[in-house]
Structure formats: C-alpha cells, structure tokens
Design an enzyme around this catalytic site. Sequence first.
Site, PDB file in Angstrom:
ATOM      1  CD  GLN A 149     -33.121  -9.656   8.850  1.00  0.00           C
ATOM      2  OE1 GLN A 149     -33.152  -8.802   7.992  1.00  0.00           O
ATOM      3  NE2 GLN A 149     -32.616  -9.423  10.049  1.00  0.00           N
ATOM      4  CG  HIS A 150     -36.537 -10.465  12.801  1.00  0.00           C
ATOM      5  ND1 HIS A 150     -35.452 -10.024  13.508  1.00  0.00           N
ATOM      6  CD2 HIS A 150     -36.750  -9.550  11.818  1.00  0.00           C
ATOM      7  CE1 HIS A 150     -35.032  -8.878  12.975  1.00  0.00           C
ATOM      8  NE2 HIS A 150     -35.795  -8.573  11.943  1.00  0.00           N
TER       9      HIS A 150
ATOM     10  CG  ASP B 207     -35.252 -11.558   3.947  1.00  0.00           C
ATOM     11  OD1 ASP B 207     -34.826 -10.875   4.894  1.00  0.00           O
ATOM     12  OD2 ASP B 207     -36.466 -11.645   3.675  1.00  0.00           O
TER      13      ASP B 207
HETATM   14  O1  LIG Z   1     -38.045  -8.225   9.476  1.00  0.00           O
HETATM   15  C1  LIG Z   1     -37.430  -7.926   8.462  1.00  0.00           C
HETATM   16  C2  LIG Z   1     -36.142  -7.194   8.549  1.00  0.00           C
HETATM   17  O2  LIG Z   1     -35.766  -6.837   9.833  1.00  0.00           O
HETATM   18  C3  LIG Z   1     -37.991  -8.314   7.137  1.00  0.00           C
HETATM   19  O3  LIG Z   1     -37.320  -7.677   6.083  1.00  0.00           O
HETATM   20  C4  LIG Z   1     -37.997  -9.815   6.987  1.00  0.00           C
HETATM   21  O4  LIG Z   1     -36.668 -10.254   6.778  1.00  0.00           O
HETATM   22  C5  LIG Z   1     -38.964 -10.290   5.916  1.00  0.00           C
HETATM   23  O5  LIG Z   1     -38.543 -10.052   4.635  1.00  0.00           O
HETATM   24  P1  LIG Z   1     -39.380 -10.235   3.275  1.00  0.00           P
HETATM   25  O6  LIG Z   1     -40.112 -11.510   3.318  1.00  0.00           O
HETATM   26  O7  LIG Z   1     -40.224  -9.019   3.104  1.00  0.00           O
HETATM   27  O8  LIG Z   1     -38.294 -10.270   2.230  1.00  0.00           O
END
Ligand SMILES: O=C(CO)[C@@H](O)[C@H](O)COP(=O)(O)O
Length: 470
Positions: free
Chosen positions: A78-79, A229
């Site tokens: 995300q983000h 994700d």
């Molecule tokens: O920033 C967040 C949720 O807000 C994280 O959960 C990212 O989405 C990264 O995820 P992973 O790579 O650890 O799965």
Amino acid sequence: MSPQRVVIGIDSSTQSSKALAVDVDTGAILGEGRAAHVVSSGAGRQSDPEQWWQALCVAVEGTGHAAAAQAVSVGGQQHGLVTLDADGAPVRPALLWNDVRSAGQAASLAAKYGADELARRTGSVPTAAFTIAKWMWLREHEPAAAARVAAVRLPHDYLTERLTGEAVTDRGDASGTGWWTPEGYDTELLRGAELDPAMLPRVVSGLAGTVRAGGPLAEGTKVASGTGDNMAAALGLGVRPGTPVLSLGTSGTVYAVSRARPQDPTGIVAGFADALGNWLPLACTLNCTQAVDKIAELLGRDREAVEPGGEAVVLPFLDGERTPNLPHAAGLLYGLRHDTTAGQLLQAAYDGTAAALLGALDDVLRAGGEQPDPDVPLLLIGGGARGTAWRETIRRLSGRPVLVPAAAELVALGAAAQAAALVTGEAPDEVSRRWGTAQGELLDPLPRDVETVERIAATLPRAEPLFTAP
Ligand SMILES: O=C(CO)[C@@H](O)[C@H](O)COP(=O)(O)O
Ligand SMILES: Nc1ncnc2c1ncn2[C@@H]1O[C@H](COP(=O)(O)OP(=O)(O)O)[C@@H](O)[C@H]1O
C-alpha cells in the site's frame, strides 16, 4: 469432463513478487513463482517500479500457467508514491510506505486541517506512510522531479496499468492515499497538496481491462481491479466482519473487516476501505519480521532460538515507527542484567514487536463498531506465521486462540479470488470461502502474559523523550 479453469493472483509486496496459479473450481494451487525486489537502505526506502514489473513477469512465468490463465489480478504494497512522466516512465524510484522522511508533511497536514477533520473526511489521520505526505515531500524536496510528473499511481495501479494500459485503481488501495473519500477524490485536499486530480487513476471495481501484447500473459486475458495487499489478504481469507487478522511480514498489521466506517481521530487506526463495499480498520507497524531477524543476526542466533525469563525490554523501532507514531525513533534495549541470556534478548525482540500490534487490536475492532471478544480466534498470516517463536509469542501476549491458515500466500490468493470472480460471476470473498483458504491449525489460548505486556507498556512512555525529532 470440462476443461480446467485457471487464474493467477499476484502479490507485489515490499520484499518480493509472488504469483499463484489457482484452479478456479477447486482452489488448488497449480503453480507458484516468485522474484525478489531491491529496497534502498539508508535515508528513506525506495524501489524502482520497473523492477516490480520485471519481478511480476518472472513470478507469473514461474507459475507454469501464464498462457492458460483466464484472468489475473494484482495485490500490492500500500501507499507507495509512483510518479510517471508524460511517456508513462517512472520519474524517480517510488517512495515506499515505510519511508519516514515524509513525517513532517504528515504532521503539517494534521496541523492545517485538524486530526478530527481528516479522519472524518478520509477515514484516517495520515502518517508518513500515506501517499499524500509523500507527494508533499517530493514537491518540497525535489521540485524539479515533481514538475515532470504527469501521473501519480500506487504500486498495484502501476502494475495493472503495465498489464492493461488502463489508468485505474480500486477503493481499497485508494483509501490509503489520504485523498480518497467514499464520494470520490477530495479535491480540496488535493488542491492543498498541489496535485491535479487529472493525474490520478479512475477508481473501478471488478474488471480493470484486458492484457495487452508484450507481457507474460496471453493478450486479451481479463484483469481484475486488484487492491492493496492487506485488502487482498482479507479477501483471500474470506473473513466476515469482526474476525481479527494479524499479519507478520515486512510490516506488521492488525485489522478486521467492518460494516461501520472507521474514523479514528487518534490516528492509531487507519480507516481503510476494503476491496468490496465494507471497511478495513487497520493498525500497522513499520518494524516486524525484519526487525526480529536483524536482532537474531546481531545475536548470532537462529530466529527460533528464544529463551523464556529475564526482564529485558526491546522496543524494536529500527526503521522509526508508525504505531506508536514515532517516525524519529530508533531501537531501544532496556532492563539488561548480568544474568540476561541472548535467547531472552531475542524473545524480548519478539515481545516488543508483537506488543505494539496487539496493543492496537481492540482499537481496530472498536473503530469498526465491533465489541472485542477474546474467545474469537485471531487469524495469523504472513511470513512470520510460519515460525514457532512468532506463533507462541502471539498466543502468550494475546491470550486468544490463534488460527494459522494452511495457505501461506493469502495476498496472492485474494488477488486470485478477484480474478476468479471475473470468470465465475461470484463475489471474490465467496470464492475464497468456497476454496476454504482460512482453514488451518487452531492453537488453543494460553494464559495472557500480562506482566510482560505491562513491562513493555511502562517502558515506552519513559523512553519517548529519546524518540522525538533531534
Ligand atoms: O503500509 C502498510 C499498511 O498500511 C503495509 O502493510 C504495506 O501495505 C506493506 O505491506 P507488506 O509488504 O509488509 O506486505
Ligand atoms: N519459517 C519462518 N519463520 C519465521 N519467519 C519467517 C519464516 N519464513 C519467513 N519468515 C519471515 O517472513 C518475512 C516475509 O514475510 P512476507 O509476509 O512474505 O513479507 P512481505 O511483507 O514482504 O510480503 C521475512 O522477513 C521473514 O523474516
């Protein structure tokens, strides 16, 4: 016998791309591929989006079913801020969710609009993780690069666009930007951040487009909207409102699907949308499996070589932290004695990491309008859920029953369920429930280790002066 129907689900996460080829009718995993990503170290966290595309191609080909797939979908970290120029090429590496350089911009947003107002409008009080703070950082620190930007995307949008040529996103991932509202993009916030809404993708659900020539999949293959994700993992588990999920990966996350829209003005709980029509209140830590692995490496121990006892506390904020919101923090060890063992120090690293997440669990449930029920099993997923030390730590510090699904790649499975929904006409979460993806080992509750939880909670406020900006 009717021919086998196959879809591919992709997880483009921080550390790697993973792809699963799944039988639409049975949920059987027919093939799996993966490829690693490079993330910058030092100041900031960045990755080259072109590298995600190459990794996606390798992972999809690795499934052995690329040519046969009837549909595909991408779940992504995300983000992250992906900036494209007028030719669709990345202007610079993407600024990732765990890059805390944008903490000042997040703070200035809260000061300008007020935390209550931001939570009311967008569901969340943005931290450094949110895309809006990253865009503001870029404008401030690299104005020449910002001036060349013709399009702004999230990681999964970028990959969907590489597959289809369509500039689209979905409500789940869009809800982590800081400029999305259920009524559409917030034009006032965008104006304040000096970002033209015309540079943003359309928000779609269901079908995003079809595969164009030149990639690893057959031209014309259907592509679903994809999502962030965490939203993809919620879909992949087919969870119903009120069931808590704890994910141990590069990030630690704790979340639950909810019917009520979360709007937490304290900023602990992000009020994300899920990928369907519900919500996904979520708390996220920056330091999770990698922080514990780093401490195991420093101690020269296997990650499973923990020992009980002792009074050491590790606050594992190696990358700064988001929950609690301490972007300038560093890791801290307190309570060392002559008789503390290396195994106890490693256990303290697990405990400190898990406590930050579990401390937000009830907040997450309440933000979604659910009453926390300690008898409801906590679903434990992500790479860390494979480890015994992680499982035992979560059992001991939560006091809850813990269910570890047998399926390992729930983000990719959630994306596969989105793709399968395009083939069968079902809802994606119904597909996951039909596949039985949440089935696994149910671990009985252990008595909650209140002493450890309280020791960690008492250390944090005492250490906080060390963690503010220099
Ligand atoms: O920033 C967040 C949720 O807000 C994280 O959960 C990212 O989405 C990264 O995820 P992973 O790579 O650890 O799965
Ligand atoms: N058997 C295991 N025991 C404990 N931790 C593990 C195990 N396998 C993988 N991990 C951890 O899982 C992490 C990767 O988790 P994953 O959920 O795949 O990450 P991402 O957030 O990038 O998707 C690694 O950092 C590693 O520390």
